[in-house]
Scaffold this active site. Structure first.
Site, PDB file in Angstrom:
ATOM      1  N   ASP A   1       5.580 -24.436  20.873  1.00  8.81           N
ATOM      2  CA  ASP A   1       4.373 -24.533  21.689  1.00  8.81           C
ATOM      3  C   ASP A   1       3.401 -25.545  21.077  1.00  8.81           C
ATOM      4  O   ASP A   1       2.299 -25.205  20.669  1.00  8.81           O
ATOM      5  CB  ASP A   1       3.722 -23.150  21.790  1.00  8.81           C
ATOM      6  CG  ASP A   1       2.496 -23.137  22.684  1.00  8.81           C
ATOM      7  OD1 ASP A   1       2.353 -24.065  23.509  1.00  8.81           O
ATOM      8  OD2 ASP A   1       1.664 -22.222  22.545  1.00  8.81           O
TER       9      ASP A   1
ATOM     10  N   GLY B   1      -9.270 -19.700  22.980  1.00  7.42           N
ATOM     11  CA  GLY B   1     -10.045 -20.885  22.637  1.00  7.42           C
ATOM     12  C   GLY B   1      -9.710 -21.402  21.248  1.00  7.42           C
ATOM     13  O   GLY B   1      -9.895 -22.568  20.935  1.00  7.42           O
ATOM     14  N   ASN B   2      -9.204 -20.484  20.379  1.00  9.60           N
ATOM     15  CA  ASN B   2      -8.734 -20.893  19.056  1.00  9.60           C
ATOM     16  C   ASN B   2      -7.384 -21.600  19.134  1.00  9.60           C
ATOM     17  O   ASN B   2      -6.986 -22.292  18.191  1.00  9.60           O
ATOM     18  CB  ASN B   2      -8.578 -19.700  18.118  1.00  9.60           C
ATOM     19  CG  ASN B   2      -9.856 -19.323  17.395  1.00  9.60           C
ATOM     20  OD1 ASN B   2     -10.434 -18.279  17.646  1.00  9.60           O
ATOM     21  ND2 ASN B   2     -10.293 -20.183  16.501  1.00  9.60           N
ATOM     22  N   SER B   3      -6.654 -21.376  20.214  1.00 15.91           N
ATOM     23  CA  SER B   3      -5.318 -21.942  20.341  1.00 15.91           C
ATOM     24  C   SER B   3      -5.327 -23.442  20.105  1.00 15.91           C
ATOM     25  O   SER B   3      -6.141 -24.168  20.682  1.00 15.91           O
ATOM     26  CB  SER B   3      -4.755 -21.650  21.733  1.00 15.91           C
ATOM     27  OG  SER B   3      -4.467 -20.289  21.893  1.00 15.91           O
TER      28      SER B   3
ATOM     29  N   HIS C   1       0.588 -25.011  25.479  1.00 14.80           N
ATOM     30  CA  HIS C   1       0.019 -24.214  26.571  1.00 14.80           C
ATOM     31  C   HIS C   1      -1.453 -24.535  26.823  1.00 14.80           C
ATOM     32  O   HIS C   1      -1.976 -24.239  27.900  1.00 14.80           O
ATOM     33  CB  HIS C   1       0.215 -22.712  26.301  1.00 14.80           C
ATOM     34  CG  HIS C   1      -0.735 -22.111  25.312  1.00 14.80           C
ATOM     35  ND1 HIS C   1      -0.370 -21.827  24.008  1.00 14.80           N
ATOM     36  CD2 HIS C   1      -2.022 -21.724  25.420  1.00 14.80           C
ATOM     37  CE1 HIS C   1      -1.395 -21.287  23.376  1.00 14.80           C
ATOM     38  NE2 HIS C   1      -2.417 -21.225  24.215  1.00 14.80           N
TER      39      HIS C   1
END
Length: 209
Positions: free
Chosen positions: A80, A160-162, A50
């Site tokens: 994901d 933003g950590n994703s 994503h």
């Protein structure tokens, strides 16, 4: 933990995406930020699917400030996760661990770029659970998406950590941070790194046990 963080920080990157959206008439430029984990010295990076979805261009920034254009190499059909590539050499690959050998209650560390501003941020917590299921909103379609078999942690995870790593106390990657509860604190979720075995093998050219 200082030595662990020091050993891993060069393997974590910030990913900036440029694209466009069409909420009404015409195209509106859009920008997104996420994180990633270097898998190989020649520039393969693992992140969330994503994070790169809908992107027209990708920029990867290393811990030392260098920036590279990136391209999408592959996307997982089941989870994901996505594999991207920059044209670089001599990068520091992360050490891959195994969430299956990390017990609930163990110390875990998250590194990433929350809010796209605070790069290389480090948070610490515990592995709170395994095999969790959570429903989140797809950022591209705004539809609910159910994610399964996740690691749960109370280490702070923010937008933003994703795509960044969830590490065990030795600095080995045991998961990829992917979601956080919007209705409660201390509920972060990561995809077990074993789910990325096919992408890691594609990046490194060797099978992952």
């Amino acid at each position: 933990l200082t030595s662990v963080v020091e050993s891993v920080r060069d393997s974590v990157v910030t990913i900036t995406t440029e694209g466009s959206s069409a909420p009404g008439f015409g195209q509106i430029p859009s920008t997104g930020v996420g994180s990633g984990v270097i898998l190989s010295a020649d520039g393969f990076v693992l992140t969330n699917k994503h994070v790169v979805a809908g992107s027209e261009s990708l920029t990867v920034e290393l811990a030392d400030g260098r920036q590279f254009a990136a391209r999408i190499v592959d996307r997982s059909e089941e989870t994901d996760l996505a594999l991207i590539k920059v044209d670089a050499s001599g990068l520091k690959a992360a050490v891959i661990g195994d969430a299956g050998t990390t017990p609930v209650g163990a110390t875990v560390i998250a590194i990433g770029s929350p809010l796209g501003t605070f790069t290389e941020s480090v948070t610490k917590g515990i592995l709170s659970g395994i095999g969790r299921t959570v429903t989140v909103q797809d950022e591209a379609t705004s539809r609910p998406v159910t994610l399964t078999n996740l690691l749960q942690t109370d280490a702070a995870i923010n937008p933003g950590n994703s795509g960044g790593p969830l590490l065990d106390a030795s600095g080995r990657v045991i998961g990829i941070n992917t979601a956080v509860s919007s209705v409660a604190e201390g509920l972060g979720f990561a995809i077990p790194i074993s789910e990325a075995a096919a992408l890691i093998s594609e990046a490194t050219g060797s099978p992952v046990g």
